[in-house]
Design a protein around this motif. Sequence first.
Motif, short mmCIF file in Angstrom:
data_model
loop_
_atom_site.label_atom_id
_atom_site.label_comp_id
_atom_site.label_asym_id
_atom_site.label_seq_id
_atom_site.Cartn_x
_atom_site.Cartn_y
_atom_site.Cartn_z
N PHE A 195 -54.05 -37.80 -7.02
CA PHE A 195 -54.96 -38.81 -6.48
C PHE A 195 -54.39 -40.24 -6.53
CE2 PHE A 195 -58.59 -35.72 -7.06
CZ PHE A 195 -58.87 -35.64 -5.72
N PRO A 196 -53.74 -40.67 -7.62
CA PRO A 196 -53.21 -42.04 -7.64
C PRO A 196 -52.12 -42.30 -6.59
CG PRO A 196 -53.35 -41.15 -9.87
CD PRO A 196 -53.57 -40.01 -8.93
N LEU A 197 -51.55 -41.24 -6.04
CA LEU A 197 -50.47 -41.38 -5.05
C LEU A 197 -50.99 -41.44 -3.62
CD1 LEU A 197 -47.97 -38.72 -6.49
CD2 LEU A 197 -48.03 -41.19 -6.95
N ALA A 198 -52.29 -41.24 -3.43
CA ALA A 198 -52.85 -41.08 -2.09
C ALA A 198 -53.16 -42.41 -1.43
CB ALA A 198 -54.10 -40.22 -2.14
N THR A 199 -52.91 -42.46 -0.10
CA THR A 199 -53.39 -43.58 0.71
C THR A 199 -54.81 -43.26 1.16
OG1 THR A 199 -52.63 -42.62 2.79
CG2 THR A 199 -51.05 -43.98 1.55
N SER A 200 -55.48 -44.25 1.71
CA SER A 200 -56.83 -44.03 2.22
C SER A 200 -56.83 -42.97 3.32
CB SER A 200 -57.41 -45.34 2.76
OG SER A 200 -58.69 -45.13 3.32
N GLU A 201 -55.87 -43.04 4.21
CA GLU A 201 -55.78 -42.06 5.30
C GLU A 201 -55.58 -40.65 4.76
OE1 GLU A 201 -53.06 -41.08 9.27
OE2 GLU A 201 -52.59 -42.80 7.98
N GLN A 202 -54.72 -40.52 3.74
CA GLN A 202 -54.47 -39.21 3.16
C GLN A 202 -55.71 -38.65 2.48
OE1 GLN A 202 -51.06 -40.15 0.74
NE2 GLN A 202 -49.60 -39.37 2.27
N LEU A 203 -56.45 -39.50 1.82
CA LEU A 203 -57.68 -39.04 1.18
C LEU A 203 -58.70 -38.56 2.21
CD1 LEU A 203 -58.08 -41.73 -1.63
CD2 LEU A 203 -57.66 -39.28 -1.97
N VAL A 204 -58.77 -39.27 3.31
CA VAL A 204 -59.71 -38.86 4.36
C VAL A 204 -59.28 -37.52 4.95
CG1 VAL A 204 -60.59 -39.43 6.67
CG2 VAL A 204 -60.47 -41.19 4.90
N ASN A 205 -57.99 -37.35 5.23
CA ASN A 205 -57.51 -36.07 5.76
C ASN A 205 -57.75 -34.93 4.77
OD1 ASN A 205 -56.62 -37.02 8.27
ND2 ASN A 205 -54.65 -37.65 7.44
N TYR A 206 -57.58 -35.23 3.50
CA TYR A 206 -57.84 -34.24 2.45
C TYR A 206 -59.32 -33.85 2.45
CZ TYR A 206 -58.29 -32.26 -2.27
OH TYR A 206 -58.56 -31.45 -3.34
N GLY A 207 -60.18 -34.85 2.56
CA GLY A 207 -61.61 -34.56 2.61
C GLY A 207 -62.00 -33.76 3.84
N ILE A 208 -61.37 -34.06 4.98
CA ILE A 208 -61.64 -33.30 6.20
C ILE A 208 -61.22 -31.84 6.02
CG2 ILE A 208 -60.90 -33.01 8.61
CD1 ILE A 208 -60.87 -36.09 8.81
N ASP A 209 -60.07 -31.63 5.37
CA ASP A 209 -59.65 -30.25 5.07
C ASP A 209 -60.67 -29.53 4.20
OD1 ASP A 209 -57.36 -30.48 6.56
OD2 ASP A 209 -56.01 -30.77 4.85
N LEU A 210 -61.24 -30.26 3.22
CA LEU A 210 -62.29 -29.65 2.38
C LEU A 210 -63.50 -29.27 3.22
CD1 LEU A 210 -62.16 -31.94 -0.81
CD2 LEU A 210 -61.29 -29.60 -0.58
N ASN A 211 -63.86 -30.14 4.17
CA ASN A 211 -64.98 -29.80 5.05
C ASN A 211 -64.69 -28.55 5.86
OD1 ASN A 211 -67.11 -31.60 4.58
ND2 ASN A 211 -66.18 -33.22 5.82
N LEU A 212 -63.44 -28.41 6.32
CA LEU A 212 -63.08 -27.23 7.09
C LEU A 212 -63.15 -25.96 6.25
CD1 LEU A 212 -60.06 -28.62 9.17
CD2 LEU A 212 -62.41 -28.25 9.92
N GLN A 213 -63.06 -26.13 4.94
CA GLN A 213 -63.20 -25.00 4.01
C GLN A 213 -64.65 -24.86 3.52
OE1 GLN A 213 -59.82 -24.85 1.03
NE2 GLN A 213 -59.25 -26.74 2.08
N ASN A 214 -65.56 -25.62 4.15
CA ASN A 214 -66.98 -25.60 3.80
C ASN A 214 -67.27 -26.12 2.39
OD1 ASN A 214 -67.89 -24.52 6.32
ND2 ASN A 214 -67.15 -22.52 5.66
N LYS A 215 -66.39 -26.96 1.87
CA LYS A 215 -66.61 -27.60 0.58
C LYS A 215 -67.16 -29.01 0.82
CE LYS A 215 -62.91 -25.07 -1.76
NZ LYS A 215 -61.64 -25.19 -2.55
N HIS A 216 -68.35 -29.06 1.39
CA HIS A 216 -68.88 -30.33 1.89
C HIS A 216 -69.23 -31.31 0.77
CE1 HIS A 216 -68.69 -28.35 5.67
NE2 HIS A 216 -69.75 -27.57 5.46
#
Length: 368
Positions: free
Chosen positions: A275-296
Motif C-alpha cells: 500500500f505505501p508504494l501505490a499511486t492514486s491511480e494504482q489504488l483505484v485500479n486495484y479497487g476496480i479489480d476488487l469490484n470485478l471479483q465482487n468484493k465491493h
Amino acid sequence: MKNFSITICLIFYSISGLYSQITLPPDGNKKASVSEYIGITEIKINYSRPAVNGREGKIWGQLVHYGFDDLGYGTSKSAPWRAGANENTTIEFSTDVFIEDKLLAKGKYGFFIAMGTENATLVFSRFSKAWGSFYYKEQDDALRVEVDVQNVEESVERLKYEFVDQTENSAVISMQWEKIKIPFKISADINKIQIESFRREVDSGIFYRYWQNLHMAANYCLMNNMNLEEALSWSDRSINSYFGETNFKTLSTYAGILEKLNRKREADSVMKKGFPLATSEQLVNYGIDLNLQNKHDDAFKIFESNFNQNPDDVYAHLGMVSGYFYLNKKKKALQFCESAKSTTTDKGFLSYIDGVINDINEGKDIFR
C-alpha cells in the motif's frame, strides 16, 4: 522466314514452363479473405465469390449440386460443393477450436459443403490445395458437421462469409449466397489456450526480461480464478527474479493469489508492504479489480481511503464513482462524476467522465 518464326514460337512455348506465370486480375469470381479473433485464436477464411448473375432460382440443386456427386471430372466419384468458386475455399485456425461443439485441431483445412434443402454437411479436409472438389477424398476428412440451411428474404448477389454473433469465446460464421444462409458456430476454450500460451512464453526472452509480462500472466489467472498455484510462481518471479520488481502491482497480485489459495495471513502481510508504494491511480485500479471479483465492500474501503488522502485527484474521485456504483448508490456515484469533472481540464478525461455518466443513466455497467 515463316518456318523460322514458327520454330521460335515453339521454342518459346516449350521453355515457358520454366518461368512463373505473370500476375493477372482474377476472373469474374472475386477473391476474398475474412478473419476474426476469438481470444488469441485467429480464424481466417480464403475464398472466391461467385455471383448469382441472373441465375436466381437456379443456384441450389442446379449450379450447386446437392449432397455428394460425381462431377464428371477429376477422380472423385462423390464430391461435395467447393463452398465458393475456383480453388479450394480454405479455413485456418491458429489453435484447436470447436465446430458446433465438435473438436477440430488447429491447422489449415479445405472447406466443402454438401448441400441439402434443409440441412448441409460441412466438411473440413486436411488437404487444402486442391482446385475445387474434383479430387476430393473422404479419407482426407478431419471433421464433418451437420448444420441447418436457412432461407432468407433478401438475395445476396456475391457469395460471402461473415463473422456474426461474437461473444467472448465464440463467433458464428455465416455463408450467404442468393437466398440461402448457412451459419455455424466456432468456439474456443480461451482460458485454456491463454494459459498454454503463457507456459510456452514464460521461460522465453519475452517473459524473462520483463517483470510486467510475468505480472500480467499471474494477474490474468487471478482475475479468472484459475491456475493459481502456477500463477503464484509467476507472480513470485515478477518480484524476486533478476528482472523482478517490488511495486504495488506485483505485490497486490501476489497477495490476491495468496488469498485465493486460503493464505490470507500471508496476503495481508504482503499488502502492508504494497500500500505505501501505490499511486492514486494504482489504488483505484486495484479497487476496480476488487469490484470485478465482487468484493465491493473491500473495494469501497480502498476508494474511500484514497479519496481522503488525495481529495484533489481525478482518479480518487473516479474511484468513489466505482465504489458507490457497485454498492447500488448511483446518485452518489453521479455526484462524484460531477466532482471529478471539477478536478481536471483534460478534454479526454472530461469526455470519458461524460461517457460514464451516460452509462450510469442508461443502466449499464461501468469500469469493466
